[in-house]
Design an enzyme around this catalytic site. Structure first.
Site, PDB file in Angstrom:
ATOM      1  N   CYS A  53       1.034  -1.188   0.014  1.00  0.00           N
ATOM      2  CA  CYS A  53       0.127  -0.041   0.159  1.00  0.00           C
ATOM      3  C   CYS A  53       0.833   1.260   0.141  1.00  0.00           C
ATOM      4  CB  CYS A  53      -0.957   0.103   1.395  1.00  0.00           C
ATOM      5  SG  CYS A  53      -2.049   1.378   1.077  1.00  0.00           S
ATOM      6  N   CYS A  57       0.376   4.817   6.846  1.00  0.00           N
ATOM      7  CA  CYS A  57      -0.441   4.717   8.290  1.00  0.00           C
ATOM      8  C   CYS A  57       0.529   3.879   8.948  1.00  0.00           C
ATOM      9  CB  CYS A  57      -1.588   4.013   8.144  1.00  0.00           C
ATOM     10  SG  CYS A  57      -2.604   4.280   6.764  1.00  0.00           S
ATOM     11  N   CYS A  60       0.175   0.011  10.203  1.00  0.00           N
ATOM     12  CA  CYS A  60      -0.099  -0.873   9.410  1.00  0.00           C
ATOM     13  C   CYS A  60       1.103  -1.914   8.775  1.00  0.00           C
ATOM     14  CB  CYS A  60      -0.686  -0.146   8.208  1.00  0.00           C
ATOM     15  SG  CYS A  60      -1.466  -1.521   7.234  1.00  0.00           S
ATOM     16  N   CYS A  97     -17.005  -8.685   4.450  1.00  0.00           N
ATOM     17  CA  CYS A  97     -16.127  -7.425   4.320  1.00  0.00           C
ATOM     18  C   CYS A  97     -14.990  -7.618   3.783  1.00  0.00           C
ATOM     19  CB  CYS A  97     -15.846  -6.686   5.637  1.00  0.00           C
ATOM     20  SG  CYS A  97     -17.334  -6.574   6.702  1.00  0.00           S
ATOM     21  N   CYS A 128     -19.612  -5.697   2.470  1.00  0.00           N
ATOM     22  CA  CYS A 128     -19.038  -4.555   2.950  1.00  0.00           C
ATOM     23  C   CYS A 128     -17.595  -4.325   2.368  1.00  0.00           C
ATOM     24  CB  CYS A 128     -18.682  -4.300   4.331  1.00  0.00           C
ATOM     25  SG  CYS A 128     -17.752  -3.088   5.017  1.00  0.00           S
ATOM     26  N   CYS A 188     -19.324   2.642   7.726  1.00  0.00           N
ATOM     27  CA  CYS A 188     -18.841   2.214   8.527  1.00  0.00           C
ATOM     28  C   CYS A 188     -17.493   2.816   9.045  1.00  0.00           C
ATOM     29  CB  CYS A 188     -18.367   0.664   8.296  1.00  0.00           C
ATOM     30  SG  CYS A 188     -17.452  -0.378   9.587  1.00  0.00           S
ATOM     31  N   ARG A 260     -18.482  -2.056  17.084  1.00  0.00           N
ATOM     32  CA  ARG A 260     -17.879  -3.214  16.814  1.00  0.00           C
ATOM     33  C   ARG A 260     -16.407  -3.595  17.358  1.00  0.00           C
ATOM     34  NH1 ARG A 260     -17.692  -3.670  10.934  1.00  0.00           N
ATOM     35  NH2 ARG A 260     -19.440  -4.660  11.407  1.00  0.00           N
TER      36      ARG A 260
END
Ligand code: SF4
Length: 350
Positions: A53, A57, A60, A97, A128, A188, A260
């Site tokens: 990616c 972040c 991550c 998801c 999702c 979400c 959640r």
């Protein structure tokens, strides 16, 4: 309890400062006013494109900037996604998801994504996706294909955000969420606790979420999973009671939302998870892999539900009468009709 969108940081701090038992009691009362008692919705999350990616972040392991053990994988074939969705349904999930480690989806990805949405819906599961930033047009296309929910987390407070991510702005996240909402999908959005943020930042995250024009239908509260090789691998642990308090305050501020328990559940014992349910958590991710970090196995979850007398929310949608064969033909047609030709399963790892 009225639904409010004008929370102040001071009010939130006052909730955090309540005696623990009082806070849990209040949260459970709000919970029972808006949700069936002893019921938890179960979602399964599949990584449909892993690693490499371009975002930074700091928590991550999928960021291309950090050396972690995550193996980069190209966009998964539609058939494999549907096989995983069938397994998830058989295990009791009601929502499936699909997550891709992208800055944003590209036009060439769309035929595959639409095929996945249609196929998973055809199994009678809610759909999702989490694919990074979306513009208004992309959000509309996904919504028209039948995507029910879009996940895009705010992660933390606006003030602390720059310490964690520099490659996309907080405003860009809010813009994606409003594109999702405008396209008619359910939102979400939540955050991560344990990034090194202060109590004020935790309150700030909840204020941002609760003061949106409409509360997210689903609010994932993650506890940081510290992954070797990421800049946050040695950050301090979160106090379990502080985490439970955050769940309770989220429940009180966003009474109708599903709160959640997401990443980090592997590191929570049964007692801590139980306190989270008491505080108003009513949704979990279920299955062995939560994108690329571990998740308690399904049997352990079911045993805990049994001990607590918790029921899983039933599958809410009727399966469509579309066969996998029909679906793959539709995907192939969409791929063939897009401007740039390519292999059916191209390398979409960047
Ligand atoms: S955008 Fe998503 S996948 Fe990419 S580094 Fe950030 S959290 Fe990881």
């Amino acid at each position: 309890m009225e639904i409010r969108h004008n929370w102040t940081a001071q009010e939130v701090q006052a909730l955090f400062d309540k005696p623990f038992m009082d806070l849990l009691f209040d949260a459970q009362q709000v919970h029972r006013e808006y949700h069936p008692a002893n019921q938890v919705q179960v979602s399964t999350l599949l990584s449909i494109k892993t690693g490499a990616c371009p975002e930074d972040c700091k928590y991550c392991p999928q960021s291309a900037r950090y050396r972690t053990d995550v193996e980069k994988e190209r966009l998964m074939e539609v058939e494999r996604v549907l096989e995983a969705a069938e397994k998830a349904k058989a295990s009791g999930a009601t929502r499936f998801c699909m997550g891709a480690a992208w800055k944003n989806p590209k036009q060439r990805d769309m035929p595959y994504l639409l095929g996945m949405i249609q196929g998973v819906k055809g199994l009678g599961l809610e759909t999702c996706m989490t694919l990074g930033m979306l513009d208004a047009e992309q959000a509309k296309t996904l919504s028209e294909a039948g995507l029910d929910y879009y996940n895009h987390n705010l992660d933390t407070s606006p003030e602390f955000y720059g310490n964690i991510i520099t490659t996309r702005t907080y405003q860009e996240r809010l813009d994606t969420l409003s594109n999702v909402r405008d396209a008619g999908m359910k939102v979400c959005s939540g955050g991560i606790i344990g990034l090194g943020e202060s109590a004020r930042d935790r309150a700030g995250l909840l204020v941002e979420l609760a003061n949106m024009p409409a509360h997210p239908e689903s609010v994932p509260i993650n506890m940081l999973v510290k992954v070797k090789g990421t800049p946050l691998e040695n950050v301090d642990d979160v106090d379990p009671f502080d985490f439970v308090r955050i769940i309770a305050v989220a429940r009180i501020m966003m009474p109708k939302s599903a709160v959640r328990l997401s990443a980090g559940r592997e590191d929570m014992n049964e007692q801590m998870q139980t306190l989270c349910f008491m505080a108003g958590a009513n949704s979990i991710f279920y299955g062995c892999k939560l994108l690329t970090t571990p998740n308690p196995d399904e049997d352990a979850d079911m045993q805990l539900f049994k001990k607590l007398g918790i029921n899983r929310e039933a599958v809410s949608q009727k399966p469509d009468q579309v066969t996998e064969h029909d679906l793959l033909e539709q995907v192939a047609e969409r791929v063939a009709s897009r401007p740039q030709e390519g292999d059916l399963f191209y390398d979409a790892s960047v």
